[in-house]
Structure formats: structure tokens, C-alpha cells
Design a protein around this motif. Sequence first.
Motif, PDB file in Angstrom:
ATOM      1  N   THR A 182       0.809  -1.223   0.000  1.00 43.74           N
ATOM      2  CA  THR A 182       0.000   0.000   0.000  1.00 43.74           C
ATOM      3  C   THR A 182       0.838   1.267   0.000  1.00 43.74           C
ATOM      4  OG1 THR A 182      -0.127   0.004   2.429  1.00 43.74           O
ATOM      5  CG2 THR A 182      -1.868  -1.168   1.241  1.00 43.74           C
ATOM      6  N   ASP A 183       2.168   1.142  -0.005  1.00 42.73           N
ATOM      7  CA  ASP A 183       3.012   2.333   0.009  1.00 42.73           C
ATOM      8  C   ASP A 183       2.868   3.093  -1.308  1.00 42.73           C
ATOM      9  OD1 ASP A 183       4.270   0.101  -1.225  1.00 42.73           O
ATOM     10  OD2 ASP A 183       6.183   1.140  -1.202  1.00 42.73           O
ATOM     11  N   CYS A 184       3.356   4.330  -1.330  1.00 43.12           N
ATOM     12  CA  CYS A 184       3.309   5.178  -2.523  1.00 43.12           C
ATOM     13  C   CYS A 184       1.890   5.507  -2.961  1.00 43.12           C
ATOM     14  CB  CYS A 184       4.072   4.526  -3.688  1.00 43.12           C
ATOM     15  SG  CYS A 184       5.858   4.529  -3.476  1.00 43.12           S
ATOM     16  N   ASN A 185       0.925   5.324  -2.072  1.00 46.31           N
ATOM     17  CA  ASN A 185      -0.483   5.592  -2.415  1.00 46.31           C
ATOM     18  C   ASN A 185      -0.927   4.746  -3.606  1.00 46.31           C
ATOM     19  OD1 ASN A 185      -2.945   6.989  -1.899  1.00 46.31           O
ATOM     20  ND2 ASN A 185      -2.526   8.432  -3.553  1.00 46.31           N
ATOM     21  N   GLN A 186      -0.298   3.574  -3.776  1.00 47.21           N
ATOM     22  CA  GLN A 186      -0.521   2.782  -4.980  1.00 47.21           C
ATOM     23  C   GLN A 186      -1.920   2.201  -5.078  1.00 47.21           C
ATOM     24  OE1 GLN A 186       1.498  -1.279  -5.035  1.00 47.21           O
ATOM     25  NE2 GLN A 186       2.697  -0.251  -3.437  1.00 47.21           N
ATOM     26  N   THR A 187      -2.572   1.929  -3.950  1.00 49.39           N
ATOM     27  CA  THR A 187      -3.924   1.398  -4.048  1.00 49.39           C
ATOM     28  C   THR A 187      -4.830   2.401  -4.758  1.00 49.39           C
ATOM     29  OG1 THR A 187      -3.534   0.288  -1.924  1.00 49.39           O
ATOM     30  CG2 THR A 187      -5.786   0.267  -2.781  1.00 49.39           C
ATOM     31  N   VAL A 188      -4.650   3.676  -4.455  1.00 47.35           N
ATOM     32  CA  VAL A 188      -5.462   4.720  -5.089  1.00 47.35           C
ATOM     33  C   VAL A 188      -5.053   4.937  -6.542  1.00 47.35           C
ATOM     34  CG1 VAL A 188      -6.000   7.184  -5.085  1.00 47.35           C
ATOM     35  CG2 VAL A 188      -5.995   5.906  -2.939  1.00 47.35           C
ATOM     36  N   THR A 189      -3.758   5.128  -6.795  1.00 45.14           N
ATOM     37  CA  THR A 189      -3.325   5.468  -8.154  1.00 45.14           C
ATOM     38  C   THR A 189      -3.577   4.316  -9.131  1.00 45.14           C
ATOM     39  OG1 THR A 189      -1.047   4.767  -7.665  1.00 45.14           O
ATOM     40  CG2 THR A 189      -1.584   7.103  -7.345  1.00 45.14           C
ATOM     41  N   VAL A 190      -3.305   3.104  -8.699  1.00 40.97           N
ATOM     42  CA  VAL A 190      -3.530   1.955  -9.579  1.00 40.97           C
ATOM     43  C   VAL A 190      -5.020   1.678  -9.727  1.00 40.97           C
ATOM     44  CG1 VAL A 190      -3.123  -0.519  -9.899  1.00 40.97           C
ATOM     45  CG2 VAL A 190      -1.261   0.968  -9.130  1.00 40.97           C
ATOM     46  N   LEU A 191      -5.785   1.819  -8.649  1.00 43.27           N
ATOM     47  CA  LEU A 191      -7.236   1.643  -8.747  1.00 43.27           C
ATOM     48  C   LEU A 191      -7.818   2.601  -9.780  1.00 43.27           C
ATOM     49  CD1 LEU A 191      -9.906   0.416  -7.740  1.00 43.27           C
ATOM     50  CD2 LEU A 191      -9.915   2.140  -5.930  1.00 43.27           C
ATOM     51  N   ASN A 192      -7.386   3.857  -9.745  1.00 45.25           N
ATOM     52  CA  ASN A 192      -7.889   4.844 -10.705  1.00 45.25           C
ATOM     53  C   ASN A 192      -7.548   4.445 -12.138  1.00 45.25           C
ATOM     54  OD1 ASN A 192      -8.950   6.484  -8.682  1.00 45.25           O
ATOM     55  ND2 ASN A 192      -7.122   7.780  -8.557  1.00 45.25           N
ATOM     56  N   ALA A 193      -6.290   4.042 -12.356  1.00 47.80           N
ATOM     57  CA  ALA A 193      -5.852   3.699 -13.712  1.00 47.80           C
ATOM     58  C   ALA A 193      -6.467   2.395 -14.195  1.00 47.80           C
ATOM     59  CB  ALA A 193      -4.328   3.612 -13.743  1.00 47.80           C
ATOM     60  N   ALA A 194      -6.557   1.412 -13.306  1.00 53.27           N
ATOM     61  CA  ALA A 194      -7.069   0.096 -13.700  1.00 53.27           C
ATOM     62  C   ALA A 194      -8.574   0.122 -13.934  1.00 53.27           C
ATOM     63  CB  ALA A 194      -6.719  -0.931 -12.635  1.00 53.27           C
ATOM     64  N   SER A 195      -9.302   0.736 -13.027  1.00 51.20           N
ATOM     65  CA  SER A 195     -10.760   0.754 -13.164  1.00 51.20           C
ATOM     66  C   SER A 195     -11.189   1.519 -14.406  1.00 51.20           C
ATOM     67  CB  SER A 195     -11.405   1.343 -11.911  1.00 51.20           C
ATOM     68  OG  SER A 195     -10.962   2.671 -11.677  1.00 51.20           O
ATOM     69  N   ALA A 196     -10.403   2.522 -14.809  1.00 48.02           N
ATOM     70  CA  ALA A 196     -10.716   3.267 -16.034  1.00 48.02           C
ATOM     71  C   ALA A 196     -10.641   2.374 -17.268  1.00 48.02           C
ATOM     72  CB  ALA A 196      -9.760   4.446 -16.181  1.00 48.02           C
ATOM     73  N   GLY A 198     -11.468  -0.924 -17.016  1.00 50.19           N
ATOM     74  CA  GLY A 198     -12.324  -2.066 -16.735  1.00 50.19           C
ATOM     75  C   GLY A 198     -11.626  -3.223 -16.074  1.00 50.19           C
ATOM     76  N   MET A 199     -10.464  -2.953 -15.458  1.00 57.97           N
ATOM     77  CA  MET A 199      -9.694  -4.009 -14.816  1.00 57.97           C
ATOM     78  C   MET A 199     -10.012  -4.089 -13.327  1.00 57.97           C
ATOM     79  SD  MET A 199      -5.996  -3.209 -16.602  1.00 57.97           S
ATOM     80  CE  MET A 199      -5.131  -4.566 -15.782  1.00 57.97           C
ATOM     81  N   LYS A 200     -10.021  -5.307 -12.810  1.00 57.38           N
ATOM     82  CA  LYS A 200     -10.170  -5.524 -11.372  1.00 57.38           C
ATOM     83  C   LYS A 200      -8.817  -5.313 -10.677  1.00 57.38           C
ATOM     84  CE  LYS A 200     -14.501  -7.113 -10.991  1.00 57.38           C
ATOM     85  NZ  LYS A 200     -15.512  -6.642 -10.048  1.00 57.38           N
ATOM     86  N   LEU A 201      -8.878  -5.177  -9.354  1.00 49.13           N
ATOM     87  CA  LEU A 201      -7.670  -4.964  -8.553  1.00 49.13           C
ATOM     88  C   LEU A 201      -7.462  -6.124  -7.584  1.00 49.13           C
ATOM     89  CD1 LEU A 201      -5.355  -2.972  -7.920  1.00 49.13           C
ATOM     90  CD2 LEU A 201      -6.821  -1.972  -6.161  1.00 49.13           C
ATOM     91  N   PHE A 202      -6.258  -6.689  -7.612  1.00 50.51           N
ATOM     92  CA  PHE A 202      -5.795  -7.676  -6.639  1.00 50.51           C
ATOM     93  C   PHE A 202      -4.891  -6.884  -5.701  1.00 50.51           C
ATOM     94  CE2 PHE A 202      -4.592 -12.366  -6.211  1.00 50.51           C
ATOM     95  CZ  PHE A 202      -3.810 -12.208  -5.089  1.00 50.51           C
ATOM     96  N   ALA A 203      -5.480  -6.340  -4.638  1.00 47.14           N
ATOM     97  CA  ALA A 203      -4.744  -5.459  -3.725  1.00 47.14           C
ATOM     98  C   ALA A 203      -3.905  -6.282  -2.753  1.00 47.14           C
ATOM     99  CB  ALA A 203      -5.718  -4.562  -2.967  1.00 47.14           C
ATOM    100  N   GLY A 204      -2.936  -5.630  -2.102  1.00 45.68           N
ATOM    101  CA  GLY A 204      -2.049  -6.381  -1.225  1.00 45.68           C
ATOM    102  C   GLY A 204      -1.617  -5.659   0.024  1.00 45.68           C
ATOM    103  N   VAL A 205      -1.484  -6.432   1.100  1.00 44.83           N
ATOM    104  CA  VAL A 205      -0.819  -6.006   2.336  1.00 44.83           C
ATOM    105  C   VAL A 205       0.535  -6.679   2.332  1.00 44.83           C
ATOM    106  CG1 VAL A 205      -0.799  -6.221   4.841  1.00 44.83           C
ATOM    107  CG2 VAL A 205      -2.945  -5.671   3.641  1.00 44.83           C
ATOM    108  N   TYR A 206       1.613  -5.902   2.402  1.00 47.62           N
ATOM    109  CA  TYR A 206       2.940  -6.515   2.357  1.00 47.62           C
ATOM    110  C   TYR A 206       3.448  -6.891   3.747  1.00 47.62           C
ATOM    111  CZ  TYR A 206       7.780  -7.493   1.408  1.00 47.62           C
ATOM    112  OH  TYR A 206       8.983  -8.123   1.323  1.00 47.62           O
ATOM    113  N   ASP A 207       3.419  -5.965   4.675  1.00 43.26           N
ATOM    114  CA  ASP A 207       3.946  -6.184   6.021  1.00 43.26           C
ATOM    115  C   ASP A 207       2.801  -6.575   6.944  1.00 43.26           C
ATOM    116  OD1 ASP A 207       5.158  -6.174   8.482  1.00 43.26           O
ATOM    117  OD2 ASP A 207       5.879  -4.096   8.370  1.00 43.26           O
ATOM    118  N   ILE A 208       2.715  -7.862   7.292  1.00 42.52           N
ATOM    119  CA  ILE A 208       1.578  -8.299   8.092  1.00 42.52           C
ATOM    120  C   ILE A 208       1.646  -7.785   9.532  1.00 42.52           C
ATOM    121  CG2 ILE A 208       1.360 -10.361   6.660  1.00 42.52           C
ATOM    122  CD1 ILE A 208       2.208 -11.999   9.158  1.00 42.52           C
TER     123      ILE A 208
END
Length: 399
Positions: A182-196, A198-208
Motif C-alpha cells: 500500500t506504500d506510494c499511495n498505490q492502491t489509489v493510483t492503480v485503482l484509478n488507472a485500472a478501473s478506467a 475495466g480491470m479488477k484490482l488484486f490489492a495487497g498487504v505486504y507487512d503483516i
Amino acid sequence: MMKAGLLCLAGLVATAIAQPHRHHRHEAKRDVVVDVVTNTVVAYATAPGAVVYVDGNGNPVSTSYADEAAPTTASAAYSAPAVESTSSVYTSAPASTAWSSSYVAPAPSSTTEAPAPSSYVAPDTSSSAAASTSSASSGSANSGYTISYSPYNSDNSCKDQDQVTSDFAMITGYDMVRLYGTDCNQTVTVLNAASAKGMKLFAGVYDITQVASEIQTIIDAANGNWDSFHTVSVGNEGVNNGLYSVSDVVSAIGTARSALQAAGYTGSVVTVDTFVAMIANPELCEASDYAAANCHAFFDGGVAAEDAGKFVLGQAQRVSQACGGKDTMITESGWPSQGDTNGMAVPSSENQINAINSLRAAFSSNIVLFSAFNDLWKQNNAGTYGAEQYWGIMGNAPA
């Protein structure tokens, strides 16, 4: 980027394949083989005639299965995407050049059920295109291919929204993208680019150890709309690399699932680890909504590029069997275009093409191809065969 991670748990010995992340470096693979052990008993998986290679300290390095029949896969009936209409087979783009694909991804459905089948069906060779597996015909959300992506510049800085959007303008022919953290605000930036697109998002937590805060970041990014989220992963190869215990990971999955469900998320929650860790520790897939395993034929050392799909398919079948027939997705698999030779595995642009075509022929869904672009921010070590930066299917990122 990628290194070979090796694991020997519960009597299981096999080649572990480690995967990439900004904060993830792979375990160095030892290169001195001094002993061979035959007929090893393998927990949770059948391995007749197993040959286990160990180093001078008795640590397992790799395992081959000389007496085992190769899994059945399709022949080259698959028609891969064309690059600028110059070829009928998949070709990787040179660094910093435009890449286009004739492949059109299926429209993502609105469901979020686990994507993979309990047993794999090779593509039908009577068809001119890759045939559907059982999961694709069942109408799962991931009815085509997934690509992994990391939003970092070559100097390790974060890509902004414009850069991520520019990268995604090049990504065609995939209906889902996998992230690692989730670093670099990537969930937001990639969600915006991918959803535009029509792509789904496989999001991730790296450090449990930071699962609560990372999950909250994902919840904030969704902002109450989970339509574009397919899966949230909790950890990437943490057990294989000795970072966490199995119980640590299982607990983190529970924490993540509870918080996500409270926020209205109804999709899948999994942990990702190597196929070896999954087979040795079925508790990981039991706690997940489906089994999510990374597997790279390149690090086995005994697999040529054109056989990558057959090898990975076989390991997916082992994972599913070890997990009691649970749905299984290969969450990372690819081939480097540059680097040093690892036995029969030779990095080159041609072999990357052959490996990707082989993977696409063996899987018509339920596989995350690694990776969208070369990861020039990564560093090589003795275990990466000089290939750490060069797994990008589309060469260097435009941004």
C-alpha cells in the motif's frame, strides 16, 4: 526482484520460487551441489523417485522428480497477442517502445468469488484460441489473465498518478492487476488507472505486522465502493522466507478479513506464498478463500522456457491437492529477458516469449503473469542470476 527462496518443512523438499516487491529481496540460491538423496518422502505431495540436491551444509537446494510423468498440457493452439501487427505470436517490446495487443480481455463480472478451479483442465487444442478452464466457464470474476505491477521509478521513488496512468495506457489484454503493498499511495493510483480500463484490482498487504493500518489504507482507497476489488492478499512469501510463522499469517488473515467485511467488502481474502510453502503448510490455504501460490519455472534450473507452462501447471495441481482440492491461483509466474543462465533456464527475449506463450497455453485464467514492466529499481545478488530487473513483459515502463 526475484530470487530463489528455499523451504524444507514437514518433510517436504522442493524448489521454492521467491517473488518480487519493493521491500522484498529473495534468498540467495546456493550453487554448490555435493550430495544427492533419492526416494525422499514428501509430505502432502506425491513425489516418487524424488532427487534432492543439497549444499555442503546439508541444506536442500533443489528437487527433481525423475520418475514422475509430466502433467498434460495443450500444444501450441494458443494464438498470442500481436505486437504492432508484426507477429502472430507473443513478442516482448524493446525497452521504452510502445506495445499494443490484439487480445481483448473479457469484461470483468461484478462478482468477487474465488477465481480458480479445484482441478485444472488444459486448453482444448481443437480451438484456435486458448480454451476456457473450468473456472472461466463458471463465470468467475477473473475470466482472463492478470498482470503484476509495481509503481516505482528506477531511483526507488514513487510514481504519481500521471505516471501510473501513463503506464496503464500500455497495459492491454488483462482483466486484473496485482499489487503487493500500500506504500506510494498505490492502491489509489492503480485503482484509478485500472478501473478506467475495466480491470479488477488484486490489492495487497505486504507487512503483516502492520496489517491493521495497511487494510485501513485499502478501505480508505475503496471509499465504500468495492466493485473494482477482486482479492486482498495478506503477505507475500512471508512463511517461505522465514519472516513469519504460519500462525502469524493465519492471525493476520483473520484480522484483515474482519476489518474488510466490516467495511462492506465481500471479495476474497488470501495469503500468497510459494507453492512449496503452501504444500508444506496447508493451514495457509485453509485460512484463505482460495490457494494463492507463486511459482516460477526459471528458478527450478531444470525447465526450459518452452516447458514453463507444463511445469507451473504441475505445481498448481500439487497445491490444489495439498489444500484438499481447494480453488488455486498461480499468483506469479514469468521469465526474464536478460540475466545469467540457470541450468536449462536461459534468460533472453526469445525465451521470455516462449515461456509466456507456454504459460498462456497451459492456463486460460487463474494465473498472474509477472511482470508488466522491467523493475529497474531492484538490485541483483547471487541468487537472482543477474535477472532481477528484467522480467517485464512489455520492456521498460513508459513513465
